[in-house]
Design an enzyme around this catalytic site. Structure first.
Site, PDB file in Angstrom:
ATOM      1  N   GLY A   1       0.809  -1.214   0.000  1.00 31.47           N
ATOM      2  CA  GLY A   1       0.000   0.000   0.000  1.00 31.47           C
ATOM      3  C   GLY A   1       0.840   1.259   0.000  1.00 31.47           C
ATOM      4  O   GLY A   1       1.733   1.438  -0.835  1.00 31.47           O
TER       5      GLY A   1
ATOM      6  N   GLY B   1      -3.344  -3.724  -6.997  1.00 32.78           N
ATOM      7  CA  GLY B   1      -2.684  -5.029  -6.929  1.00 32.78           C
ATOM      8  C   GLY B   1      -2.676  -5.737  -8.268  1.00 32.78           C
ATOM      9  O   GLY B   1      -1.666  -6.344  -8.655  1.00 32.78           O
ATOM     10  N   ASP B   2      -3.788  -5.654  -8.998  1.00 33.52           N
ATOM     11  CA  ASP B   2      -3.862  -6.264 -10.328  1.00 33.52           C
ATOM     12  C   ASP B   2      -2.849  -5.622 -11.268  1.00 33.52           C
ATOM     13  O   ASP B   2      -2.238  -6.292 -12.108  1.00 33.52           O
ATOM     14  CB  ASP B   2      -5.267  -6.111 -10.913  1.00 33.52           C
ATOM     15  CG  ASP B   2      -6.333  -6.760 -10.059  1.00 33.52           C
ATOM     16  OD1 ASP B   2      -5.978  -7.607  -9.226  1.00 33.52           O
ATOM     17  OD2 ASP B   2      -7.516  -6.414 -10.224  1.00 33.52           O
TER      18      ASP B   2
END
Length: 309
Positions: free
Chosen positions: A223, A252-253
């Site tokens: 993050g 994240g992807d």
């Protein structure tokens, strides 16, 4: 060749409101629709970076046809197994204060015959030049060993696997030793059964243990703290970039897509980590689950600073 596998795709519906009124009337100021599901998001981002992939998994109904049409229009190759029922719609409600409420529908569950059809496709694609991306959730009621089974299947043909999952899917998948994993900090803490927020050094220690057990590459997204990349003979981290964030959904992807693209392109470790940080930062500036433009990613990449762990 990169093959992304999405077991539980979705139409991502993103709505923006001033403030969510539970039990009351909420007026929507903006709506966005995207073809979604983690593997599909990865394929879309790989495309934006200039790479190619084949998106596969399960689709159903009108929503499934919409997803396929989006991929076809972009020129992203796809080869799905079709199910009865309807591909789900996931709704993300964004408030002005940055709060996000997610409403995720269940997806249709494939039959044994349909699952066998998908496994057959994956086996045909598998070769020593193939990287499979196994990402996201599976429909309710589906065996949580499915990713482990796929890893075993394609490893027999020399293929590599990048795993991005959580909970039981992640834990079971690790038993089959994927080649690359991309957990976030919380997922790694849960895997290690920490009941507190681990330090970066503790996170790195978990990653080192997984590498000793047979995982080749561990990328951990953290993050606002950035990300770290570890493999045999290489360890580095990079702080997150300061950008005007719209939403962390899809970050994240984006990193998984960058890792996949970097692997396929033969990038070195430093360039891989820089691309991961930049692509993830670019993703948080977009609306919904839309991928960032390559021009933005390349610009952001220049600002990435690598540090020792």
């Amino acid at each position: 060749m990169i093959i992304t596998v999405t077991m539980n795709p979705a139409i991502d519906k993103t709505v923006e409101i001033d403030c969510l009124q539970q039990g009351g009337l909420n007026r929507i100021s903006k709506v966005e629709y995207d073809a979604g599901g983690k593997g599909i998001n990865v394929s879309k981002t790989i495309f934006e970076l200039g790479g190619k992939s084949i998106a596969t998994g399960f689709l159903a109904g009108n929503a499934g046809r919409t997803i396929k049409n989006v991929l076809d229009e972009k020129g992203i190759q796809n080869d799905f197994v079709w199910l009865d029922g309807e591909t789900r719609t996931n709704t993300k409600v964004f408030e002005e204060n940055g709060m996000v409420t997610e409403l995720n529908e269940p997806g249709p569950v494939p039959s044994e015959k349909e699952l066998e059809a998908l496994m057959g496709k994956l086996s045909e694609y598998a070769s020593k030049d193939t990287l499979f991306v196994l990402a996201g959730s599976v429909p309710n009621g589906m065996d949580k060993n499915i990713y482990a089974d796929i890893i075993n299947l394609v490893h027999k043909k020399g293929a590599k696997v990048l795993l991005d999952a959580d909970g039981e899917l992640f834990r079971n998948g690790l038993e089959s030793m994927p080649d690359i994993i991309k957990p976030n900090r919380l997922e790694l803490e849960e895997y290690a059964k920490f009941d507190y927020k681990a330090s970066e050094q503790e996170i790195a220690q978990i990653a080192r243990k997984l590498i000793k057990e047979g995982v080749s590459t561990v990328a951990v997204s953290m993050g606002k703290c950035g990300a770290m990349l570890l493999k045999e003979g290489y360890e580095a981290k990079a702080p997150a970039l300061s950008v005007k964030a719209h939403s962390t959904v899809g970050a994240g992807d984006a990193m998984v897509a960058a890792l996949s693209y970097a692997y396929e392109s033969g990038m070195d470790n430093d360039e891989t980590l820089k691309l991961g940080i930049a692509t993830s930062a670019g993703a948080v500036t977009t609306i919904g689950t839309k991928p960032p433009a390559k021009e933005l990613v390349m610009k952001l990449k220049e600002d990435v600073v690598l540090e020792e762990i």
